[in-house]
Design a protein around this motif. Structure first.
Motif, PDB file in Angstrom:
ATOM      1  N   LEU A 119      -1.869   0.191  -9.601  1.00  0.00           N
ATOM      2  CA  LEU A 119      -2.533  -0.253  -8.384  1.00  0.00           C
ATOM      3  C   LEU A 119      -2.997  -1.706  -8.484  1.00  0.00           C
ATOM      4  O   LEU A 119      -3.387  -2.299  -7.481  1.00  0.00           O
ATOM      5  N   LEU A 137       0.828  -1.207   0.000  1.00  0.00           N
ATOM      6  CA  LEU A 137       0.000   0.000   0.000  1.00  0.00           C
ATOM      7  C   LEU A 137       0.862   1.256   0.000  1.00  0.00           C
ATOM      8  O   LEU A 137       0.622   2.197  -0.769  1.00  0.00           O
ATOM      9  N   MET A 138       1.893   1.268   0.849  1.00  0.00           N
ATOM     10  CA  MET A 138       2.774   2.441   0.897  1.00  0.00           C
ATOM     11  C   MET A 138       3.549   2.614  -0.409  1.00  0.00           C
ATOM     12  O   MET A 138       3.701   3.725  -0.917  1.00  0.00           O
ATOM     13  N   THR A 146      -2.551   4.889 -12.023  1.00  0.00           N
ATOM     14  CA  THR A 146      -3.695   4.112 -11.554  1.00  0.00           C
ATOM     15  C   THR A 146      -3.560   2.641 -11.933  1.00  0.00           C
ATOM     16  O   THR A 146      -3.886   1.748 -11.152  1.00  0.00           O
ATOM     17  N   GLY A 151       1.117   3.613  -3.161  1.00  0.00           N
ATOM     18  CA  GLY A 151       0.564   4.912  -2.810  1.00  0.00           C
ATOM     19  C   GLY A 151       1.562   6.022  -3.125  1.00  0.00           C
ATOM     20  O   GLY A 151       1.197   7.083  -3.640  1.00  0.00           O
ATOM     21  N   VAL A 205      -6.968  -0.431   0.370  1.00  0.00           N
ATOM     22  CA  VAL A 205      -7.099  -0.305   1.827  1.00  0.00           C
ATOM     23  C   VAL A 205      -7.745  -1.566   2.403  1.00  0.00           C
ATOM     24  O   VAL A 205      -7.308  -2.106   3.425  1.00  0.00           O
ATOM     25  N   MET A 257      -8.200   2.872  -4.702  1.00  0.00           N
ATOM     26  CA  MET A 257      -7.556   3.100  -3.415  1.00  0.00           C
ATOM     27  C   MET A 257      -8.321   2.428  -2.276  1.00  0.00           C
ATOM     28  O   MET A 257      -7.725   1.841  -1.370  1.00  0.00           O
ATOM     29  N   THR A 301     -10.537  -2.580  -6.985  1.00  0.00           N
ATOM     30  CA  THR A 301      -9.298  -2.072  -7.579  1.00  0.00           C
ATOM     31  C   THR A 301      -9.294  -2.225  -9.094  1.00  0.00           C
ATOM     32  O   THR A 301      -9.034  -1.267  -9.835  1.00  0.00           O
ATOM     33  N   GLN A 324       1.684   6.465  -6.825  1.00  0.00           N
ATOM     34  CA  GLN A 324       0.505   7.230  -7.225  1.00  0.00           C
ATOM     35  C   GLN A 324       0.743   8.719  -7.030  1.00  0.00           C
ATOM     36  O   GLN A 324       0.544   9.517  -7.941  1.00  0.00           O
ATOM     37  N   ALA A 325       1.138   9.076  -5.814  1.00  0.00           N
ATOM     38  CA  ALA A 325       1.312  10.487  -5.494  1.00  0.00           C
ATOM     39  C   ALA A 325       2.353  11.134  -6.396  1.00  0.00           C
ATOM     40  O   ALA A 325       2.156  12.247  -6.908  1.00  0.00           O
TER      41      ALA A 325
END
Length: 281
Positions: A237, A94-95, A234, A98, A131, A127, A266, A101-102
């Motif tokens: 993911l 996830l990290m 995206t 993520g 989670v 997202m 997802t 993504q950012a």
């Protein structure tokens, strides 16, 4: 490139990304190989594979790629290996993605790209799915491991963005791996007091480097030419979901309702982003 071909190549690329996570997780969790050695064997195996492919095509890989991309590649690979020594796999995924993504969304925003309402809905759905995937049994990772995984994701996002616009993706990837080779050798020399060799761990590193990294990154550099940064970020993911499924098939992990729900949210979110995103065909 036709939409169908782009979809097939993108799917193959995401499978290789998931394969990297699986190989790294298996090596760090199930063998005694140290993180520096795993990183070095992985990158050197990738460099050897790509050099061989370029030699067959009579191309000089060092005429392609860049030191910036090589540095981003090395930072991504090294921090990923060290983070996965102890961090929970789900939280790490996830990290990692993520942060990817950012990084890519910020780069896309700076470049003038904007999300449509459908793309935004797809992004939120993806997202939420992630989670749900990592929520059960997640243990809070250490601050150091968290920082390492976030740095790995940022580095991968930078590497992906630097790869856009490459005229020869295979040669650029080969050039980047060859430039990263002395960096990873230096890392192994610095970590020599903690050297731990393990035959199975080395095998995982070779497979990760020569197959899922070298060949996978060539595919990624190719497909990313036909995507906006927002769409490309995206799409990635899907890798944690695929990795989780791989864990079920290869490591005997349990299939849960949360995994099913996460996969639907997802992958459905990615489908929305791809259908509404502008791709160059």
């Amino acid at each position: 490139m036709t939409r169908l071909r782009l979809a097939i190549l993108t799917t193959l690329t995401m499978i290789t990304f998931a394969g990297n996570s699986l190989f790294c997780r298996m090596a760090m969790k199930e063998t005694s190989i140290d993180a520096a050695t795993f990183t070095s064997v992985r990158l050197l195996s990738g460099a050897a594979m790509l050099w061989m492919l370029m030699s067959l095509q009579r191309q000089s890989p060092l005429h392609h790629g860049s030191w910036r991309s090589a540095s981003a590649l090395f930072i991504y690979a090294a921090t990923l290996s060290f983070a996965y020594r102890s961090i929970d796999t789900g939280a790490g995924a996830l990290m990692l993605f993520g942060a990817v993504q950012a990084t890519m969304l910020i780069a896309g925003f700076i470049a003038g790209e904007r999300m449509t309402r459908i793309q935004t809905a797809g992004f939120v759905s993806a997202m939420v799915g992630l989670v749900i995937l990592v929520s059960p049994g997640v243990e809070a990772p250490s601050v150091l491991d968290s920082i390492l995984m976030l740095v790995s994701g940022i580095a991968w996002g930078v590497y992906s963005m630097l790869g856009r616009g490459q005229a020869n993706p295979a040669a650029a990837t080969a050039g980047n791996f060859l430039r990263a080779a002395p960096m990873t050798v230096a890392l192994s020399l610095l970590a020599l007091p903690w050297l731990r060799l393990d035959a199975q761990g080395v095998l995982y590193a070779v497979l990760s480097g020569a197959v899922t990294s070298a060949l996978g990154y060539v595919l990624w550099y190719r497909v990313i030419q036909h995507m906006q940064a927002i769409t490309a970020s995206t799409v990635q993911l899907s890798a944690p979901v695929i990795a989780a499924i791989g864990g079920i098939l290869m490591l005997g992990e349990v299939f849960t309702r949360n995994l099913l729900l996460s996969s639907v949210l997802t992958l459905g979110g990615i489908l929305l982003a791809l259908r509404s995103g502008k791709t160059e065909l």
